[in-house]
Design a protein around this motif. Structure first.
Motif, PDB file in Angstrom:
ATOM      1  N   VAL A 298       0.909  -1.145  -0.286  1.00  0.00           N
ATOM      2  CA  VAL A 298      -0.062   0.078   0.128  1.00  0.00           C
ATOM      3  C   VAL A 298       0.844   1.140   0.046  1.00  0.00           C
ATOM      4  O   VAL A 298       0.625   2.159  -0.687  1.00  0.00           O
ATOM      5  N   ALA A 299       2.077   1.285   0.947  1.00  0.00           N
ATOM      6  CA  ALA A 299       2.770   2.394   0.933  1.00  0.00           C
ATOM      7  C   ALA A 299       3.584   2.774  -0.494  1.00  0.00           C
ATOM      8  O   ALA A 299       3.588   3.691  -0.920  1.00  0.00           O
ATOM      9  N   TYR A 300       3.841   1.508  -1.231  1.00  0.00           N
ATOM     10  CA  TYR A 300       4.531   1.710  -2.452  1.00  0.00           C
ATOM     11  C   TYR A 300       3.354   2.330  -3.579  1.00  0.00           C
ATOM     12  O   TYR A 300       3.823   2.989  -4.290  1.00  0.00           O
ATOM     13  N   THR A 333      14.103  -0.499   4.296  1.00  0.00           N
ATOM     14  CA  THR A 333      14.359   0.498   3.094  1.00  0.00           C
ATOM     15  C   THR A 333      13.166   0.577   2.291  1.00  0.00           C
ATOM     16  O   THR A 333      12.902   1.655   1.684  1.00  0.00           O
ATOM     17  N   ARG A 334      12.358  -0.368   2.050  1.00  0.00           N
ATOM     18  CA  ARG A 334      11.202  -0.245   1.077  1.00  0.00           C
ATOM     19  C   ARG A 334      10.099   0.903   1.934  1.00  0.00           C
ATOM     20  O   ARG A 334       9.620   1.754   0.976  1.00  0.00           O
ATOM     21  N   PHE A 335       9.949   0.828   3.045  1.00  0.00           N
ATOM     22  CA  PHE A 335       9.101   1.864   3.735  1.00  0.00           C
ATOM     23  C   PHE A 335       9.703   3.127   3.623  1.00  0.00           C
ATOM     24  O   PHE A 335       8.885   4.270   3.381  1.00  0.00           O
ATOM     25  N   ALA A 336      11.128   3.216   3.809  1.00  0.00           N
ATOM     26  CA  ALA A 336      11.667   4.513   3.892  1.00  0.00           C
ATOM     27  C   ALA A 336      11.449   5.127   2.581  1.00  0.00           C
ATOM     28  O   ALA A 336      11.332   6.306   2.523  1.00  0.00           O
ATOM     29  N   LYS A 337      11.820   4.097   1.504  1.00  0.00           N
ATOM     30  CA  LYS A 337      11.939   4.729   0.160  1.00  0.00           C
ATOM     31  C   LYS A 337      10.447   5.412  -0.316  1.00  0.00           C
ATOM     32  O   LYS A 337      10.384   6.518  -0.853  1.00  0.00           O
ATOM     33  N   SER A 338       9.418   4.571   0.185  1.00  0.00           N
ATOM     34  CA  SER A 338       8.177   4.949  -0.141  1.00  0.00           C
ATOM     35  C   SER A 338       7.827   6.324   0.625  1.00  0.00           C
ATOM     36  O   SER A 338       7.123   7.244  -0.165  1.00  0.00           O
ATOM     37  N   PHE A 339       7.860   6.291   1.634  1.00  0.00           N
ATOM     38  CA  PHE A 339       7.427   7.561   2.403  1.00  0.00           C
ATOM     39  C   PHE A 339       8.528   8.817   1.757  1.00  0.00           C
ATOM     40  O   PHE A 339       7.984   9.932   2.035  1.00  0.00           O
ATOM     41  N   ALA A 340       9.525   8.583   1.462  1.00  0.00           N
ATOM     42  CA  ALA A 340      10.547   9.836   0.934  1.00  0.00           C
ATOM     43  C   ALA A 340       9.915  10.181  -0.154  1.00  0.00           C
ATOM     44  O   ALA A 340       9.815  11.456  -0.447  1.00  0.00           O
ATOM     45  N   TYR A 341       9.236   9.300  -1.130  1.00  0.00           N
ATOM     46  CA  TYR A 341       8.618   9.584  -2.412  1.00  0.00           C
ATOM     47  C   TYR A 341       7.463  10.574  -2.035  1.00  0.00           C
ATOM     48  O   TYR A 341       6.945  11.393  -2.707  1.00  0.00           O
TER      49      TYR A 341
END
Length: 631
Positions: A298-300, A333-341
């Motif tokens: 969902v975050a992605y 890393t996946r959560f951090a990347k999605s929230f950074a976007y």
């Protein structure tokens, strides 16, 4: 379809032809006496069904066509191993439909076992007999069983060109109008992965039926299944599926929401009403349904679609903080990347990310560490245990940074510059002229973006005393400045008009849209004297411009002022904190000798007249000069 038409015709015929009665014939005394009396034998007509009874009619017809269950069918359902299924078939035999059911059960059991020799299984005479029976009596196989059988054959590795497979595909093609909508959806899902002309023809026919009969769609599972294959569907069918999903969103499970969100992300379809509805229902789901992989997807999807829903993000953060013990390097890393976007920063959550790295840094691959650094830099997040965190980061990057792919290496060094953690040896390799030549081969805008990052890295080396290996700043290779053509925003246009009024319409007293040698663009530039009055820029040296070092120095007591416009996208979501890129821009221009006057969009939009804007700029300049004098 035929049943529905018959029911409708029966209704209209019944409405137009009233039932026969004695009153429908003329009185006897009116008829001529000489005329012979004709008698009519009235046959009872079947009762006319109303439209509301169509479903019951269909059920009666379908029920009459369904064969009775036999003992063999029950035994096959209870079988616990492929060998048991084969033995039952050898003992009982059966029809083509029973052979198909037996094969479906056998395929399911073989997939569950996982350790069977499928090559030997496919050569078993009993299984071959089942396939021969199915092929010879394919017309007797029920619709639902036929659809499942095609998938079962694929699971056991039967080639698309096999005679049995071709026979079943041809039968499915002939029956395509007789399948239910749910069966069509499962058939489309299977056919999308089948190569060859037969599979393509079947897929085209199925998709055509799906689009023609989309009003029959009333199952959320079917909607999510079809949308997961969105790349094969026509845009009009996708629009209809989105409308149906919006209508039935209340019935969606958390897994259905995940599947629909991913399908929208894969196609880049930013259906805002549907995403808002899915977000509302996702937020209502209990924690038991929101497992970590589902939250990741969902975050992605929201990050890919740039869809902001604060309540959902807060729910995800709360769920993750309660599962800190389940964190893995990949998940973080996946959560951090999605929230950074999404430009969304939750301080406790990102703090837990960095703490996890401190505790389990050896479990992170180099690529995962790079993605984590890029995410932290975008949000300008500085962990509370920064010294310990960056100590482990530098240890992990030692010896491997120079071996990264050139574009990724540039991103990592640029991110460390944003976080003020870059070391001279990191800058040495990316500022080498031979390295700059490697940043090519992609589309021009992408290459230009990385050249711009090299300018920022070079500016960090010069302005922040990060010269590689202690060399003087003058020895850093020069990177040509980039002149970019971009359309001015309404805020930038308003700033230009205010500067023009502030300087009394003197063209040489201000600059706008200034591209500097540091890779940063200044929205407005003035040189003011000790009384904060603008003086003429022409003829003054301008070391921040390409070729602008000539000319006379600025007068004593004068100051260079840089106006920086901060638009809505420059900020972290739901915050007045700038993203890391713009924090570094502000820092570099300050080190280059500018007084920074920030013009945030939320303050500028409140100014309704030109004199208010001019007064606003004067007040901001006065505060900037006062702060500089106080230092």
């Amino acid at each position: 379809m035929t049943t529905r038409l018959l029911a409708q015709w029966a209704r209209f015929l019944g409405a137009r032809c009233p039932p026969a009665s004695l009153t429908s014939f003329p009185p006897l005394h009116v008829q001529a006496e000489s005329a012979p009396v004709k008698t009519f034998q009235m046959h009872p007509l079947p009762p006319v069904r109303a439209m509301c009874e169509v479903r019951s009619l269909i059920k009666e017809i379908d029920r009459s066509q369904v064969p009775k269950r036999t003992e063999l069918d029950e035994l096959i359902e209870k079988a616990g191993s492929p060998e048991e299924v084969l033995q039952l078939w050898a003992e009982w035999g059966g029809s083509g439909n029973q052979a198909a059911s037996s094969f479906v059960r056998l395929a399911k059991l073989s997939v569950e076992k996982g350790n069977l020799d499928r090559t030997a299984l496919m050569q078993d005479p009993r299984l071959l007999d089942m396939l021969e029976k199915v092929s010879s009596q394919v017309a007797t196989v029920w619709n639902g069983t036929l659809v499942i059988l095609l998938r079962a054959l694929s699971q056991l590795g039967i080639a698309p060109g096999d005679l049995v497979m071709q026979s079943l595909q041809t039968e499915a093609l002939w029956r395509v109008r007789r399948f239910s909508y749910k069966q069509l959806a499962y058939l489309a899902d299977w056919a999308t992965a089948r190569p060859g002309p037969e599979g393509e023809e079947l897929l085209r026919s199925v998709l055509k039926q799906l689009e023609l009969r989309w009003m029959e769609l009333a199952d959320v599972r079917t909607i999510s299944l079809l949308m997961a294959r969105a790349r094969h569907l026509s845009p009009s069918l996708m629009d209809k599926l989105e409308d149906k999903a919006l209508e039935l969103a209340e019935k969606f499970s958390a897994e259905d929401i995940r599947r629909v969100a991913l399908s929208l992300a894969s196609q880049g379809r930013r259906a805002v009403p549907l995403l808002r509805t899915l977000s509302y229902h996702l937020h209502q789901k209990p924690s038991a349904e929101l497992n970590t992989p589902l939250l990741l997807d969902v975050a992605y999807a929201y990050g890919k679609l740039n869809f902001h829903q604060t309540q959902v993000f807060q729910r995800i953060a709360a769920e993750l903080l309660s599962r800190k013990a389940e964190f893995s390097a990949s998940n973080i890393t996946r959560f951090a990347k999605s929230f950074a976007y999404l430009k969304w920063l939750n301080l406790p959550l990102f703090e837990s990310f960095t703490e996890h790295y401190i505790e389990d840094s050896k479990k992170y691959s180099t690529l995962q560490l790079c993605n984590l650094l890029l995410s932290l830099a975008r949000l300008n997040f500085q962990p509370s245990k920064g010294e310990e965190f960056y100590s482990k980061v530098h240890d992990a990057l030692e010896g491997v940074l120079s071996g990264l792919e050139p574009f990724l290496q540039t991103d990592v060094v640029w991110s460390l510059c944003v976080l003020q953690q870059a070391k001279p040896q990191y800058l040495q390799s990316v500022l080498d002229p031979t390295f700059q030549s490697k940043l090519s081969g992609r589309n021009p805008s992408h290459t230009e973006n990385y050249r711009l990052k090299l300018l920022h890295i070079a500016a960090a080396a010069q302005l922040e005393n990060l010269c590689p290996l202690g060399t003087p700043a003058s020895s850093i290779p020069a990177i040509p400045a980039i002149t970019r053509e971009s359309r001015a925003s309404p805020l930038q246009i308003g700033l230009k008009g205010a500067l023009q009024s502030l300087t009394g319409n003197r063209d040489g007293a201000y600059r706008t849209g200034v591209d500097t040698v540091y890779g940063w663009t200044i929205d407005g530039e003035l040189v003011v004297d000790s009384e904060t009055k603008a003086i003429d820029l022409l003829g003054l040296e301008a070391p921040h411009l390409s070729g602008g070092r000539g000319g006379s120095p600025i007068p004593p007591g004068a100051q260079r002022v840089a106006f920086l416009v901060w638009e809505f996208p420059h900020y972290i979501s739901r915050s007045k904190e700038l993203l890391g890129r713009f924090i570094m821009q502000k820092r570099h221009l300050q080190l280059a000798g500018f007084l920074i006057v920030e013009v945030p969009y939320f303050e500028w939009l409140e100014l309704k007249s030109d004199w208010q804007r001019v007064a606003y700029l004067k007040d901001k300049m006065g505060k900037a000069v006062a702060e500089e004098m106080a230092k």
